[in-house]
Design an enzyme around this catalytic site. Structure first.
Site, PDB file in Angstrom:
ATOM      1  N   LYS A  42      -0.931  -9.521   3.136  1.00  0.00           N
ATOM      2  CA  LYS A  42      -0.205  -8.983   4.294  1.00  0.00           C
ATOM      3  C   LYS A  42      -1.126  -8.041   5.063  1.00  0.00           C
ATOM      4  O   LYS A  42      -1.759  -7.170   4.465  1.00  0.00           O
ATOM      5  CB  LYS A  42       1.061  -8.252   3.844  1.00  0.00           C
ATOM      6  CG  LYS A  42       1.828  -7.600   4.999  1.00  0.00           C
ATOM      7  CD  LYS A  42       3.242  -7.243   4.608  1.00  0.00           C
ATOM      8  CE  LYS A  42       3.398  -5.978   3.823  1.00  0.00           C
ATOM      9  NZ  LYS A  42       2.915  -4.747   4.488  1.00  0.00           N
ATOM     10  N   ASP A  81       0.845  -1.204   0.000  1.00  0.00           N
ATOM     11  CA  ASP A  81       0.000   0.000   0.000  1.00  0.00           C
ATOM     12  C   ASP A  81       0.882   1.257   0.000  1.00  0.00           C
ATOM     13  O   ASP A  81       0.396   2.384  -0.075  1.00  0.00           O
ATOM     14  CB  ASP A  81      -1.028  -0.003   1.137  1.00  0.00           C
ATOM     15  CG  ASP A  81      -0.417  -0.089   2.524  1.00  0.00           C
ATOM     16  OD1 ASP A  81       0.820  -0.124   2.644  1.00  0.00           O
ATOM     17  OD2 ASP A  81      -1.193  -0.124   3.515  1.00  0.00           O
ATOM     18  N   SER A  82       2.205   1.041   0.016  1.00  0.00           N
ATOM     19  CA  SER A  82       3.152   2.136  -0.237  1.00  0.00           C
ATOM     20  C   SER A  82       2.850   2.790  -1.582  1.00  0.00           C
ATOM     21  O   SER A  82       3.320   3.898  -1.852  1.00  0.00           O
ATOM     22  CB  SER A  82       4.591   1.609  -0.228  1.00  0.00           C
ATOM     23  OG  SER A  82       4.714   0.492  -1.099  1.00  0.00           O
ATOM     24  N   GLU A 121       9.015  -3.922  10.529  1.00  0.00           N
ATOM     25  CA  GLU A 121       9.446  -2.645   9.934  1.00  0.00           C
ATOM     26  C   GLU A 121       9.944  -1.703  11.028  1.00  0.00           C
ATOM     27  O   GLU A 121       9.263  -1.512  12.054  1.00  0.00           O
ATOM     28  CB  GLU A 121       8.263  -2.004   9.177  1.00  0.00           C
ATOM     29  CG  GLU A 121       8.608  -0.643   8.577  1.00  0.00           C
ATOM     30  CD  GLU A 121       7.607  -0.141   7.533  1.00  0.00           C
ATOM     31  OE1 GLU A 121       6.703  -0.910   7.129  1.00  0.00           O
ATOM     32  OE2 GLU A 121       7.748   1.023   7.131  1.00  0.00           O
ATOM     33  N   GLU A 168      -1.404  -5.562   8.628  1.00  0.00           N
ATOM     34  CA  GLU A 168      -0.644  -4.876   9.672  1.00  0.00           C
ATOM     35  C   GLU A 168      -1.351  -5.009  11.011  1.00  0.00           C
ATOM     36  O   GLU A 168      -2.564  -4.765  11.095  1.00  0.00           O
ATOM     37  CB  GLU A 168      -0.518  -3.384   9.339  1.00  0.00           C
ATOM     38  CG  GLU A 168       0.255  -3.105   8.072  1.00  0.00           C
ATOM     39  CD  GLU A 168       0.412  -1.613   7.799  1.00  0.00           C
ATOM     40  OE1 GLU A 168       0.078  -0.788   8.673  1.00  0.00           O
ATOM     41  OE2 GLU A 168       0.882  -1.278   6.699  1.00  0.00           O
TER      42      GLU A 168
END
Ligand code: KIV
Length: 264
Positions: free
Chosen positions: A112, A45-46, A181, A114
């Site tokens: 993925k 989603d970067s 991260e 978070e």
């Protein structure tokens, strides 16, 4: 070359071989990265920041990720394709089913998510229905407003303990990869050594089983800023293909990330 699967990544961890991952958003770069032997391609989603120029990832939608997953899948033969579930797309288990299905149907082999321990039930339910999950801990960018900025996580003992506890719970719930991260190198090492599943790091030091970079950072191209933990590999090579190869080689040899690109 054989297609990379979760079993290949697990085997690499067992054999102590480091694997290299990159974000990708389109077929042409995916093909180049795949041909250079990058093991995992993440449609992150970067993309909200590096493609759309937004200040954070919060406005990204599942349909946008699905569009880019299909493009990456069209250019990829061997790499393992992982897709980010965007902000609030897994707020309930039902949302997670509907949105993860879109990403798997578009060509992902894993999604993925978070978050910490609270994700356990969602991960387990997805897994039961054939959707493998990578859990993302530490600096989870979807929490940027809770953290008060993009800040290193786990420097205080209480935070570090929470990350270790979350990692163990997420593995027990069925997560098949853990991504960390922006956490101190020693914390990422402890988590990696405590888990059976492979770990991937970004700004997490050299001890994780795999490394990941946002592709724009590897090339020194960014609409925003270059975080400390990234490295412009294009600056010391003559082509994008060479830069990707150098990144892969440096990850494999443990040369990248060095202290300069890690946190303590
Ligand atoms: O969205 C993304 O690209 C990511 C990586 C930074 C790990 O989550």
């Amino acid at each position: 070359m054989k297609p990379i699967t979760i079993s290949s990544l697990q085997a690499m961890k067992s054999e102590g071989k480091k694997f290299a991952c990159l974000t990708a958003y389109d077929a042409s770069f995916a093909k180049l990265f795949d041909q250079q032997g990058i093991d995992v391609l993440l449609i992150g989603d970067s993309l909200g920041m590096v493609l759309k120029g937004q200040k954070d990832t919060l406005a990204v939608t599942t349909d946008e990720i699905a569009y880019h997953v299909a493009s990456v899948a069209a250019g990829t033969e061997n790499a393992f394709i992982m897709a980010d579930m965007p902000f609030m797309s897994y707020a309930t288990i039902e949302d997670a089913f509907v949105n993860a299905k879109k990403l798997m149907a578009a060509g992902a082999s894993m999604v993925k998510l978070e978050g910490g321990e609270w994700l356990s039930e969602t991960i387990n339910e997805l897994l039961q229905r054939g959707i493998p999950v990578c859990a993302h801990v530490g600096l989870t960018p979807q929490m940027v407003h809770v953290f008060g900025g993009f800040k290193v996580q786990g420097r205080q003992q209480s935070q570090a303990d929470k990350i270790v506890k979350s990692a163990l719970s997420l593995e027990a719930a069925g997560a098949q990869i853990l991504l960390m991260e922006c956490v101190p190198e020693s914390l990422a090492q402890k988590v990696t050594e405590s888990l059976e599943i492979p770990t991937i790091g970004i700004g997490a030091g050299k001890h994780t089983d795999g490394q990941i970079l946002v592709m724009h950072d590897l090339m020194g191209v960014s609409a925003n800023y270059m975080p400390k933990f990234t490295k412009n590999f294009l600056a010391e090579t003559n082509s994008i293909a060479e830069a990707v190869q150098k990144y892969k080689d440096d990850v494999a040899s443990g040369t990248f990330p060095d202290k300069e690109h890690s946190f303590s």
